[in-house]
Every structure is written in C-alpha cells, then in structure tokens.
Design a protein around this motif. Sequence first.
Motif, PDB file in Angstrom:
ATOM      1  N   TRP A 170       0.828  -1.204   0.000  1.00  0.00           N
ATOM      2  CA  TRP A 170       0.000   0.000   0.000  1.00  0.00           C
ATOM      3  C   TRP A 170       0.863   1.256   0.000  1.00  0.00           C
ATOM      4  CZ3 TRP A 170      -5.134  -0.128  -0.612  1.00  0.00           C
ATOM      5  CH2 TRP A 170      -5.833  -1.295  -0.257  1.00  0.00           C
ATOM      6  N   LYS A 171       2.146   1.075   0.284  1.00  0.00           N
ATOM      7  CA  LYS A 171       2.991   2.258   0.468  1.00  0.00           C
ATOM      8  C   LYS A 171       2.947   3.210  -0.708  1.00  0.00           C
ATOM      9  CE  LYS A 171       5.859   1.230   4.218  1.00  0.00           C
ATOM     10  NZ  LYS A 171       6.842   0.289   4.667  1.00  0.00           N
ATOM     11  N   LYS A 172       2.756   4.462  -0.415  1.00  0.00           N
ATOM     12  CA  LYS A 172       2.759   5.519  -1.428  1.00  0.00           C
ATOM     13  C   LYS A 172       1.747   5.284  -2.531  1.00  0.00           C
ATOM     14  CE  LYS A 172       5.731   7.987   0.631  1.00  0.00           C
ATOM     15  NZ  LYS A 172       5.111   9.102   1.351  1.00  0.00           N
ATOM     16  N   GLN A 173       0.663   4.612  -2.212  1.00  0.00           N
ATOM     17  CA  GLN A 173      -0.356   4.351  -3.228  1.00  0.00           C
ATOM     18  C   GLN A 173      -1.522   5.326  -3.121  1.00  0.00           C
ATOM     19  OE1 GLN A 173       0.095   2.369  -5.675  1.00  0.00           O
ATOM     20  NE2 GLN A 173       1.873   1.251  -4.946  1.00  0.00           N
ATOM     21  N   PHE A 174      -1.619   5.995  -2.005  1.00  0.00           N
ATOM     22  CA  PHE A 174      -2.759   6.888  -1.807  1.00  0.00           C
ATOM     23  C   PHE A 174      -2.371   8.333  -2.094  1.00  0.00           C
ATOM     24  CE2 PHE A 174      -3.820   3.140   0.550  1.00  0.00           C
ATOM     25  CZ  PHE A 174      -5.194   3.025   0.401  1.00  0.00           C
ATOM     26  N   ASP A 175      -3.353   9.120  -2.490  1.00  0.00           N
ATOM     27  CA  ASP A 175      -3.083  10.545  -2.655  1.00  0.00           C
ATOM     28  C   ASP A 175      -3.106  11.222  -1.287  1.00  0.00           C
ATOM     29  OD1 ASP A 175      -3.103  10.582  -5.579  1.00  0.00           O
ATOM     30  OD2 ASP A 175      -5.217  10.079  -5.374  1.00  0.00           O
ATOM     31  N   THR A 176      -4.205  11.002  -0.595  1.00  0.00           N
ATOM     32  CA  THR A 176      -4.464  11.744   0.631  1.00  0.00           C
ATOM     33  C   THR A 176      -4.780  10.774   1.765  1.00  0.00           C
ATOM     34  OG1 THR A 176      -5.517  13.412  -0.759  1.00  0.00           O
ATOM     35  CG2 THR A 176      -5.927  13.564   1.609  1.00  0.00           C
ATOM     36  N   VAL A 177      -4.302  11.086   2.965  1.00  0.00           N
ATOM     37  CA  VAL A 177      -4.725  10.318   4.134  1.00  0.00           C
ATOM     38  C   VAL A 177      -5.435  11.265   5.094  1.00  0.00           C
ATOM     39  CG1 VAL A 177      -4.015   8.931   6.112  1.00  0.00           C
ATOM     40  CG2 VAL A 177      -2.822   8.659   3.945  1.00  0.00           C
ATOM     41  N   ILE A 178      -6.611  10.845   5.564  1.00  0.00           N
ATOM     42  CA  ILE A 178      -7.311  11.617   6.577  1.00  0.00           C
ATOM     43  C   ILE A 178      -7.432  10.738   7.811  1.00  0.00           C
ATOM     44  CG2 ILE A 178      -8.647  13.067   4.991  1.00  0.00           C
ATOM     45  CD1 ILE A 178     -10.929  11.105   5.166  1.00  0.00           C
ATOM     46  N   MET A 179      -7.360  11.334   8.978  1.00  0.00           N
ATOM     47  CA  MET A 179      -7.542  10.484  10.156  1.00  0.00           C
ATOM     48  C   MET A 179      -7.828  11.275  11.413  1.00  0.00           C
ATOM     49  SD  MET A 179      -3.678   9.183  10.931  1.00  0.00           S
ATOM     50  CE  MET A 179      -2.324  10.308  11.206  1.00  0.00           C
ATOM     51  N   ASN A 180      -8.537  10.601  12.292  1.00  0.00           N
ATOM     52  CA  ASN A 180      -8.733  11.098  13.642  1.00  0.00           C
ATOM     53  C   ASN A 180      -8.170   9.988  14.517  1.00  0.00           C
ATOM     54  OD1 ASN A 180      -9.574  11.983  16.098  1.00  0.00           O
ATOM     55  ND2 ASN A 180     -11.761  11.819  15.689  1.00  0.00           N
ATOM     56  N   PRO A 181      -6.861  10.003  14.735  1.00  0.00           N
ATOM     57  CA  PRO A 181      -6.208   8.848  15.365  1.00  0.00           C
ATOM     58  C   PRO A 181      -6.432   8.824  16.873  1.00  0.00           C
ATOM     59  CG  PRO A 181      -4.596  10.577  15.005  1.00  0.00           C
ATOM     60  CD  PRO A 181      -5.908  11.099  14.484  1.00  0.00           C
ATOM     61  N   PRO A 182      -6.166   7.670  17.489  1.00  0.00           N
ATOM     62  CA  PRO A 182      -6.165   7.652  18.952  1.00  0.00           C
ATOM     63  C   PRO A 182      -5.062   8.601  19.435  1.00  0.00           C
ATOM     64  CG  PRO A 182      -5.326   5.574  18.058  1.00  0.00           C
ATOM     65  CD  PRO A 182      -5.813   6.377  16.909  1.00  0.00           C
ATOM     66  N   PHE A 183      -5.296   9.255  20.542  1.00  0.00           N
ATOM     67  CA  PHE A 183      -4.324  10.247  21.010  1.00  0.00           C
ATOM     68  C   PHE A 183      -3.223   9.656  21.880  1.00  0.00           C
ATOM     69  CE2 PHE A 183      -7.985  13.454  20.595  1.00  0.00           C
ATOM     70  CZ  PHE A 183      -7.613  13.743  19.297  1.00  0.00           C
ATOM     71  N   GLY A 184      -3.345   8.391  22.191  1.00  0.00           N
ATOM     72  CA  GLY A 184      -2.303   7.763  23.000  1.00  0.00           C
ATOM     73  C   GLY A 184      -2.340   8.182  24.461  1.00  0.00           C
ATOM     74  N   THR A 185      -3.545   8.270  25.006  1.00  0.00           N
ATOM     75  CA  THR A 185      -3.633   8.672  26.408  1.00  0.00           C
ATOM     76  C   THR A 185      -4.055   7.522  27.311  1.00  0.00           C
ATOM     77  OG1 THR A 185      -5.868   9.411  25.943  1.00  0.00           O
ATOM     78  CG2 THR A 185      -4.179  11.095  25.964  1.00  0.00           C
ATOM     79  N   LYS A 186      -4.382   6.393  26.728  1.00  0.00           N
ATOM     80  CA  LYS A 186      -4.859   5.267  27.547  1.00  0.00           C
ATOM     81  C   LYS A 186      -3.900   4.080  27.466  1.00  0.00           C
ATOM     82  CE  LYS A 186      -8.451   7.267  28.983  1.00  0.00           C
ATOM     83  NZ  LYS A 186      -7.757   8.144  29.929  1.00  0.00           N
ATOM     84  N   ASN A 187      -2.802   4.164  28.150  1.00  0.00           N
ATOM     85  CA  ASN A 187      -1.823   3.080  28.163  1.00  0.00           C
ATOM     86  C   ASN A 187      -1.347   2.691  26.776  1.00  0.00           C
ATOM     87  OD1 ASN A 187      -2.288   2.915  30.935  1.00  0.00           O
ATOM     88  ND2 ASN A 187      -3.995   1.494  30.588  1.00  0.00           N
ATOM     89  N   ASN A 188      -1.454   3.597  25.854  1.00  0.00           N
ATOM     90  CA  ASN A 188      -0.981   3.259  24.512  1.00  0.00           C
ATOM     91  C   ASN A 188      -0.138   4.422  24.002  1.00  0.00           C
ATOM     92  OD1 ASN A 188      -3.028   5.071  24.331  1.00  0.00           O
ATOM     93  ND2 ASN A 188      -4.204   3.964  22.792  1.00  0.00           N
ATOM     94  N   HIS A 189       0.694   4.899  24.879  1.00  0.00           N
ATOM     95  CA  HIS A 189       1.516   6.066  24.588  1.00  0.00           C
ATOM     96  C   HIS A 189       2.261   5.926  23.257  1.00  0.00           C
ATOM     97  CE1 HIS A 189       3.718   9.655  25.472  1.00  0.00           C
ATOM     98  NE2 HIS A 189       4.849   9.031  25.181  1.00  0.00           N
ATOM     99  N   GLY A 190       2.205   6.958  22.461  1.00  0.00           N
ATOM    100  CA  GLY A 190       2.960   6.949  21.217  1.00  0.00           C
ATOM    101  C   GLY A 190       2.194   6.421  20.022  1.00  0.00           C
TER     102      GLY A 190
END
Lengths: 117, 216
Positions: free
Chosen positions: B117-137
């Motif tokens: 999939w690498k470099k196959q998309f034009d645009t990426v949109i996201m509302n990612p997890p913020f990493g505040t619940k034991n999933n830092h980073g």
Amino acid sequence: MLTSKCLKGVNVGYPLGIVARDIKVLETEFNSEFVLRIIPKLDWDTLWNAADSIGHSGDLPRTLSDDYENDVEFLKKVHHVLLEVEVINGELVCPESGRKFSISKGIPNMLLNEDEL
Amino acid sequence: MACIKLKNLEQYLQEVDVFENPKVQLEQYATMPHIGARMLHTIQSSFGDIDGKLVADLGCGCGTLSVGAAILGAGLCIGFDIDADALSVFHSNISEFELSNVDAVQCDVAKCLPSRWKKQFDTVIMNPPFGTKNNHGIDMKFLQAALDLATTSVYSLHKTSTREHILAKAAEWGVGAHVLAELRFDLPASYRFHKKLSVDIEVDFVRFWFKPSVKK
C-alpha cells in the motif's frame, strides 16, 4: 473491491488468491481521470488473474495496450472490474503460507495473531 | 457532486451511526459531525485533496470521515480499522448512504499495514487515537503509517498539548506541517471513568505535506 486485492500483500505473500463465495456487482459513476491515475499503480497481470479467478475478467485484455489512455471503452472496463465488482463473502489466501484471511460484508480481515507477526 | 455546502455536509454526517459501546483501550470516540464536516470541507475547498482522489482513512472507526470524503467525491476512500464491531457499523453506514466509493480493510494500522500500500494513496485523513490510555505513542505510529501511504498530504487531529512534539517530529522527517485550526473537542462522557458530563479537550487540525512538493 479488487483494488485492495491488487495492491496488497502480506510482506512477500503476493498476490493473494481469492475465494469468492458471494459477489455483488454494482453500478458506480465512471470517473475516467481517477481510473487513469489508478492504472499505473496496478500490477496488470495480477489484476487480470484476480478478475479471471472470480469469473469477472470479461473481455478485459490480458496486456495493457500502449495507448490505453484514449480508449474510453477500455477505461470503462477497468472501472467496472475495480469499482463495481465486490467480493462480499469469501477469503483471501496467501500464496506462500496458505494463511486465509476472511472477507465478510465486503471487508477483508487482515489481522494477524501475535505469533504470526 | 462537486463541492457541496458545508452545512449540507454536516447534516449528512449527523446521519452517520457511531459506536454503540466505545472501547476504552482503543480510545474510540466518534468524530463529531461539526468537526468532521469542517475538516473535510477545508481539505477539499482549500487544497482540492478529496475530489477524484484515492483517500485512506486510518482508524476509521464507524466511518464519519470516510462517508464525508465519499460524499465530497473521493474516487475511492478506504477505511482501515482494527475493530470488527466498528467496521460493522461502518459497513451499515455505507450501505445506508448507498455509497459505492468507500471500502474498508480490517487491520492493525499501528503494527502492519501491508507494504504494497505504500505511497499508493493521494491523501490520508484520520482522527487517530491520542495515546492517552496506556498506549503512549500510538498517535505517532498512526502518523508514520499515514505518511507512508500518502503521496500528497496527510490531515490529522492531534492534542494541542503535543503540538511542539508533532511539529518537531515532522521537521525531523522532512515533511511540512501546519496547524490549520485549533479545535475544541467536546467529548461527551462516553466512558464510565469520565467524571464530568463532558470534557473539553484542545485539538489541533494539522496538515502534513511532502517537501519539495513535486505534485500539486
């Protein structure tokens, strides 16, 4: 949608085989510009074989012609096979390991177990 | 289907079903129609990065952003999420809206997006997890994955408190980054551990792009 199947592999395991139990053919708006930009990203043989394996190669040519850009009929065929043929239920099969990834409601599940990473 | 009005887009997005039982460990919370509509409208009207494009939505959840991108004329929008329950709602949303330019793949965005999939998309949109619940980073892992996929730009939401870090990382990776807007997320108390009725968190709407920009 076949796009996912054409672009995707499991590291080296590519192309994935397709077992289609349920196929839906729908109609979508044709956008020649979009199709034109997608074609260079495709591995044409893989796309053809994938389409053929689920009985939807139709009269899609085996090889890309040099001047496909101007062939509207051809672009429409590509549009059809990419965006209008959808595997609703089935499996994707890794050609090396035989690992199966199920497709349900048109969504392939590519999650691996911890020990497979 | 050219650029529809912001107000109409927001109305459509209000019809999108969201999580019935959000999962804390995945930091699931829906992108509010108000915010999602503004994000997408800006992406299309200021940068033309949706109409006719191949768009990826990472951590798509129930698909507010994917549905919006599809309405704005994306050639194809593919949502990626780890959670089968969310994707099932996603699926019913796209059927409900009768959208054919949306698709979804279940996979772990932070761990292994298929390399093809690498470099196959034009645009990426996201509302990612913020990493505040034991999933830092995890927010940074999403961002890395997004930059791997996109060829033009990435649009994402990040906590304002992490802005310095995000901009520094972008500079380190050699990508352009610009905070387009500072938003207020009014998170209704979706989880039991939320003591107040709702919490306001400050979030940046950031655009990342590749330098030198060869393509427009």
